[in-house]
Design a protein around this motif. Structure first.
Motif, PDB file in Angstrom:
ATOM      1  N   THR A 188       1.558   3.288  12.771  1.00 27.63           N
ATOM      2  CA  THR A 188       1.997   1.960  12.342  1.00 27.63           C
ATOM      3  C   THR A 188       3.490   1.771  12.617  1.00 27.63           C
ATOM      4  O   THR A 188       4.049   0.711  12.308  1.00 27.63           O
ATOM      5  CB  THR A 188       1.746   1.751  10.838  1.00 27.63           C
TER       6      THR A 188
ATOM      7  N   TYR B 271      -2.039  -2.963  10.003  1.00 26.14           N
ATOM      8  CA  TYR B 271      -1.688  -1.709   9.342  1.00 26.14           C
ATOM      9  C   TYR B 271      -2.918  -0.851   9.029  1.00 26.14           C
ATOM     10  O   TYR B 271      -2.937   0.355   9.295  1.00 26.14           O
ATOM     11  CB  TYR B 271      -0.908  -2.022   8.059  1.00 26.14           C
ATOM     12  N   ASP B 272      -3.975  -1.477   8.484  1.00 29.29           N
ATOM     13  CA  ASP B 272      -5.137  -0.707   8.040  1.00 29.29           C
ATOM     14  C   ASP B 272      -6.114  -0.360   9.175  1.00 29.29           C
ATOM     15  O   ASP B 272      -7.152   0.246   8.939  1.00 29.29           O
ATOM     16  CB  ASP B 272      -5.875  -1.438   6.921  1.00 29.29           C
TER      17      ASP B 272
ATOM     18  N   GLU C  23       0.801  -1.226   0.000  1.00 30.78           N
ATOM     19  CA  GLU C  23       0.000   0.000   0.000  1.00 30.78           C
ATOM     20  C   GLU C  23       0.834   1.277   0.000  1.00 30.78           C
ATOM     21  O   GLU C  23       0.301   2.351  -0.234  1.00 30.78           O
ATOM     22  CB  GLU C  23      -0.943  -0.001   1.211  1.00 30.78           C
TER      23      GLU C  23
END
Length: 298
Positions: A184, A175-176, A132
């Motif tokens: 993070t 992470y999300d 990402e």
């Protein structure tokens, strides 16, 4: 004519005074640089570990030197690569056992490509971001090109660098699940016998709360690198209370437009009697550790 000669004489004398003053200043600065380098070399000769909070402007870069190898935690910005490389080569560093990238913001990851290309790096440690983040993807690709092992650690992951025992204590969620990339950040507790330092990247209050819930009094340390350059969104009251460091380090640029370290953080530090050192005031900050004590050597 006489008046003109007097004016010229005054100008010459003034110029000489200014030159002498600049030379004196340069001598003192050079002397301080030599003193710091000599102190580091002496610590290394003694078998001590040195921890360097390197002045790379409004950015993070922490070097841990041990007799068994070196670790770099973050790498400054792309624009500070030259300054960082000079600092490392002045210490005769040619390799790193670990390059830790706390999170993929330029002020932490920016110099990583230079480190990979110009130094022998054996392991890179970073969060698994699922492709990402472009900057992170570039480093993973470069690591593959240079055949460097990439580690994606979970919270609780342990690894050693000589007598320096390291534990990943954040992130503690996926992470999300964080609103900000800052949270993070990989956070490390580095234990050197009886003494320890916590390196927080840009971890903010939500990540701090998770660390407190999971690790409690394990967070006690002697030196704390303040999260997010000393921003008010990090270094919460409870986190400072439970880490209880003697020194807090803010890695920030001179006259930075963010006001780092924040007045709110300075107030909290003062409440707990924690000594603040910041790279915008001190330049690079170096400690040596023999396992019993930390000594501030420059």
């Amino acid at each position: 004519m006489i008046k003109s000669k007097k004016i010229k004489l005054i100008i010459i004398i003034s110029a000489v005074v200014i030159i002498l003053a600049l030379c004196a200043t340069g001598i003192y600065i050079f002397r301080d640089i030599l003193f710091e380098k000599d102190a580091v070399e002496q610590a290394i000769e003694n078998g001590d570990i040195t921890i360097h909070f390197i002045d790379v402007g409004q950015a993070d870069c922490v070097l841990i030197m041990t007799p068994q190898g070196n670790m770099l935690v973050d790498s400054g910005t792309s624009s500070s690569e030259g300054k960082l490389e000079n600092y490392l080569t002045d210490l005769d560093i040619t390799s790193f056992e670990y390059l830790v990238i706390t999170h993929p913001h330029d002020d932490h990851i920016g110099g990583a490509d230079m480190i990979i290309r110009n130094f022998d790096v054996r392991n890179i440690m970073m969060s698994d971001m699922g492709n990402e983040e472009e900057l992170a993807n570039e480093i993973v690709s470069l690591a593959s090109q240079y055949e460097i092992n990439v580690i994606y650690p979970d919270s609780g992951y342990n690894f050693s660098l000589g007598e320096c025992q390291n534990t990943v204590i954040a992130p503690n969620s996926e992470y999300d699940e964080y609103d900000e990339v800052n949270s993070t950040s990989i956070v490390l507790k580095c234990q050197i016998d009886k003494r320890s330092v916590i390196l927080t990247g840009d971890a903010e209050a939500d990540s701090e709360a998770e660390m407190i819930a999971k690790y409690g009094n394990f967070l006690d340390c002697d030196i704390l690198k303040l999260g997010h350059h000393g921003s008010k969104t990090s270094s919460s009251y409870r986190f400072l209370e439970i880490t209880s460091p003697e020194y807090a380090i803010a890695c920030c640029g001179e006259d930075n437009t963010y006001g780092h370290p924040a007045a709110e953080v300075k107030y909290r530090l003062n409440m707990f009697g924690i000594t603040l050192l910041s790279t915008d005031k001190e330049g690079s900050i170096v400690f040596s550790c023999d396992g019993d004590t930390f000594e501030y050597i420059g």
